[in-house]
Write a protein that holds these residues in place. Structure first.
Motif, short mmCIF file in Angstrom:
data_model
loop_
_atom_site.label_atom_id
_atom_site.label_comp_id
_atom_site.label_asym_id
_atom_site.label_seq_id
_atom_site.Cartn_x
_atom_site.Cartn_y
_atom_site.Cartn_z
N UNK A 284 -3.12 -6.98 -3.42
CA UNK A 284 -3.41 -7.65 -2.09
C UNK A 284 -2.62 -7.42 -0.95
N UNK A 285 -1.21 -6.90 -1.15
CA UNK A 285 -0.40 -6.80 -0.04
C UNK A 285 -0.01 -5.34 0.23
N UNK A 286 0.30 -4.38 -0.84
CA UNK A 286 0.95 -3.21 -0.88
C UNK A 286 -0.08 -2.31 0.11
N UNK A 287 -1.26 -2.46 -0.16
CA UNK A 287 -2.12 -1.54 0.96
C UNK A 287 -1.83 -1.93 2.39
N UNK B 64 3.96 -0.59 4.90
CA UNK B 64 4.52 0.55 5.09
C UNK B 64 5.42 1.20 3.73
N UNK B 65 5.94 2.06 3.93
CA UNK B 65 6.80 2.77 2.91
C UNK B 65 8.08 1.78 2.47
N UNK B 66 8.73 1.42 3.49
CA UNK B 66 9.74 0.67 3.13
C UNK B 66 9.59 -0.72 2.55
N UNK B 67 8.49 -1.62 2.93
CA UNK B 67 8.06 -2.67 2.45
C UNK B 67 7.64 -2.54 1.10
N UNK C 128 -9.71 -12.84 13.43
CA UNK C 128 -8.05 -12.92 13.53
C UNK C 128 -7.82 -12.11 12.40
N UNK C 129 -8.38 -11.58 11.52
CA UNK C 129 -7.86 -10.61 10.36
C UNK C 129 -7.64 -9.33 10.98
N UNK C 130 -6.11 -9.33 10.64
CA UNK C 130 -5.25 -7.97 11.14
C UNK C 130 -5.20 -7.05 9.88
N UNK C 131 -6.05 -5.92 9.85
CA UNK C 131 -5.61 -5.16 8.74
C UNK C 131 -4.58 -3.87 9.06
#
Length: 92
Positions: free
Chosen positions: A13-16, A19-22, A86-89
Motif C-alpha cells: 500500500x505505501x511502497x509504490x 521514493x528510494x530513500x523512504x 483529493x487523492x494524490x498518487x
C-alpha cells in the motif's frame, strides 16, 4: 509476527508511492517491531508477566472492535477523497 504483516502491508500500500530513500527507511524501522506478545501487552497496557491467555483474547477482541469501528469511517473518507479529487498518487 506483526512485523511480517506490517511489512506486507507497507509493500502493498505505501511502497509504490515512496521514493528510494523512504523505501529503504520504512522496512528498517519495521525491523524494530516487537513480537506478538509484547505488541499485545503494549496495547493492553500490561507487562508481559501480566499477559495471560484470557487477557490476550480480551485485548485482541478490543482491537477487533476498534478496527470494525474504524472501517466505515475510513471507507467514508476514501469516498470523500475520491469525490473531491483529493487523492494524490504522486511519490514522496
Amino acid at each position: 509476527h506483526p512485523r511480517d504483516a506490517a511489512y506486507e502491508a507497507y509493500a502493498k500500500h505505501l511502497s509504490p508511492f515512496h521514493g528510494w530513500a523512504l523505501r529503504k527507511v520504512f522496512p528498517a524501522s519495521l525491523s524494530q517491531m516487537p513480537d506478538r506478545e509484547a505488541f499485545i501487552a503494549k496495547f493492553g497496557e500490561v507487562s508481559l508477566e501480566e499477559l495471560t491467555d484470557e487477557y490476550d483474547r480480551e485485548i485482541v477482541n478490543k482491537l477487533k472492535s476498534l478496527v470494525a469501528a474504524w472501517d466505515p469511517l475510513i471507507s467514508s473518507w476514501e469516498k470523500d477523497f475520491e469525490r473531491l479529487d483529493l487523492e494524490d498518487m504522486r511519490r514522496v
